[in-house]
Design a protein around this motif. Sequence first.
Motif, PDB file in Angstrom:
ATOM      1  N   LYS A  86       0.903  -1.173   0.106  1.00  0.00           N
ATOM      2  CA  LYS A  86       0.125   0.168   0.035  1.00  0.00           C
ATOM      3  C   LYS A  86       0.886   1.161  -0.005  1.00  0.00           C
ATOM      4  O   LYS A  86       1.559   1.471   1.073  1.00  0.00           O
ATOM      5  N   ILE A  87       0.584   2.238  -1.053  1.00  0.00           N
ATOM      6  CA  ILE A  87       1.015   3.348  -0.851  1.00  0.00           C
ATOM      7  C   ILE A  87      -0.191   4.327  -0.950  1.00  0.00           C
ATOM      8  O   ILE A  87      -0.949   4.231  -2.059  1.00  0.00           O
ATOM      9  N   VAL A  88      -0.279   5.325  -0.084  1.00  0.00           N
ATOM     10  CA  VAL A  88      -1.632   6.046  -0.116  1.00  0.00           C
ATOM     11  C   VAL A  88      -1.134   7.576   0.302  1.00  0.00           C
ATOM     12  O   VAL A  88      -0.376   7.737   1.491  1.00  0.00           O
ATOM     13  N   PHE A  89      -1.627   8.418  -0.685  1.00  0.00           N
ATOM     14  CA  PHE A  89      -1.666   9.787  -0.422  1.00  0.00           C
ATOM     15  C   PHE A  89      -2.887  10.222   0.273  1.00  0.00           C
ATOM     16  O   PHE A  89      -4.029  10.186  -0.428  1.00  0.00           O
ATOM     17  N   LYS A  90      -3.217  10.869   1.414  1.00  0.00           N
ATOM     18  CA  LYS A  90      -4.276  11.279   2.031  1.00  0.00           C
ATOM     19  C   LYS A  90      -4.234  12.796   1.888  1.00  0.00           C
ATOM     20  O   LYS A  90      -3.420  13.616   2.549  1.00  0.00           O
ATOM     21  N   LEU A  91      -4.819  13.423   1.015  1.00  0.00           N
ATOM     22  CA  LEU A  91      -5.053  14.628   0.868  1.00  0.00           C
ATOM     23  C   LEU A  91      -6.036  15.328   1.953  1.00  0.00           C
ATOM     24  O   LEU A  91      -7.345  15.122   2.146  1.00  0.00           O
ATOM     25  N   GLU A  92      -5.571  16.352   2.860  1.00  0.00           N
ATOM     26  CA  GLU A  92      -6.322  17.088   3.974  1.00  0.00           C
ATOM     27  C   GLU A  92      -6.680  18.467   3.535  1.00  0.00           C
ATOM     28  O   GLU A  92      -7.222  18.950   4.192  1.00  0.00           O
ATOM     29  N   PHE A 109      -1.757  19.615   0.926  1.00  0.00           N
ATOM     30  CA  PHE A 109      -0.855  18.936   1.773  1.00  0.00           C
ATOM     31  C   PHE A 109      -1.818  17.802   2.536  1.00  0.00           C
ATOM     32  O   PHE A 109      -2.989  17.553   2.375  1.00  0.00           O
ATOM     33  N   GLY A 110      -0.810  16.920   3.149  1.00  0.00           N
ATOM     34  CA  GLY A 110      -1.453  15.719   3.637  1.00  0.00           C
ATOM     35  C   GLY A 110      -0.588  14.769   4.097  1.00  0.00           C
ATOM     36  O   GLY A 110       0.752  15.432   4.584  1.00  0.00           O
ATOM     37  N   PRO A 120       4.142  13.642   6.660  1.00  0.00           N
ATOM     38  CA  PRO A 120       3.591  14.733   6.311  1.00  0.00           C
ATOM     39  C   PRO A 120       4.116  15.270   4.794  1.00  0.00           C
ATOM     40  O   PRO A 120       5.525  15.150   5.049  1.00  0.00           O
ATOM     41  N   ILE A 121       3.480  15.585   3.843  1.00  0.00           N
ATOM     42  CA  ILE A 121       4.058  16.000   2.516  1.00  0.00           C
ATOM     43  C   ILE A 121       3.233  17.222   2.178  1.00  0.00           C
ATOM     44  O   ILE A 121       2.108  17.331   2.613  1.00  0.00           O
ATOM     45  N   THR A 122       3.961  18.114   1.231  1.00  0.00           N
ATOM     46  CA  THR A 122       3.147  19.057   0.687  1.00  0.00           C
ATOM     47  C   THR A 122       3.592  19.180  -0.825  1.00  0.00           C
ATOM     48  O   THR A 122       4.943  18.737  -1.236  1.00  0.00           O
ATOM     49  N   LEU A 123       2.540  18.942  -1.683  1.00  0.00           N
ATOM     50  CA  LEU A 123       3.004  19.006  -3.178  1.00  0.00           C
ATOM     51  C   LEU A 123       2.071  20.164  -4.013  1.00  0.00           C
ATOM     52  O   LEU A 123       0.853  20.370  -3.886  1.00  0.00           O
TER      53      LEU A 123
END
Length: 196
Positions: A86-92, A109-110, A120-123
């Motif tokens: 599993k690779i999941v990006f959760k957009l908050e 961000f998410g 945490p990451i920001t795109l």
Amino acid sequence: MTEFDLQPLGKLSQIDVRLQKGALFGVGQVRGSFDRVRGRIQFSTKSPSKTVGSVHLDARALHFGYHKVDGDAHQPIWLNSMKYPKIVFKLEGLRNAHWQGDALNADAFGSLLLKNKTSPITLPVTIKYLRNGRKKYDRKPGDLIILKGQLSLSREKFGINPGSMLDVIQDGIVVHVTLVGCSSGKRPLLPSRLFI
């Protein structure tokens, strides 16, 4: 909020991974991509900052086109994709959202789940909204949302063969993201040239 599903037009979405070669491996990049993208994005035309959603990838579906690189990439010391598929990006949400022409620029961000570790990451992203744009691709009524961005990750930070083989593959990983989601219905006309 309008919900956009990434699966029906999944072939239009692309997640490309670019690895910079180290001195031992020669100059240039090794490029890979995921062949399946799933997920949903809830986008509000009135309050874009409240946009949320999630993007799901299967680590086992990452391919570079070179048999040895493909094999190595999925080993436990690298992605360990059999144990952690599993690779999941959760957009908050979106920050610093501003319109430029017919596109919305923002910082998405998410959190990113990779190798069972969440960070945490920001795109930075550019978002376009196409009213009734789905019809062009599968002849069904619905709007399209197209989200594009680029993200830099560190192998060290995500435990992808940290601190090793830097003379072959450098620490930095650049991910190019294009997501195309569709809604199940079209919005009424809005008084803005953005939503065409």
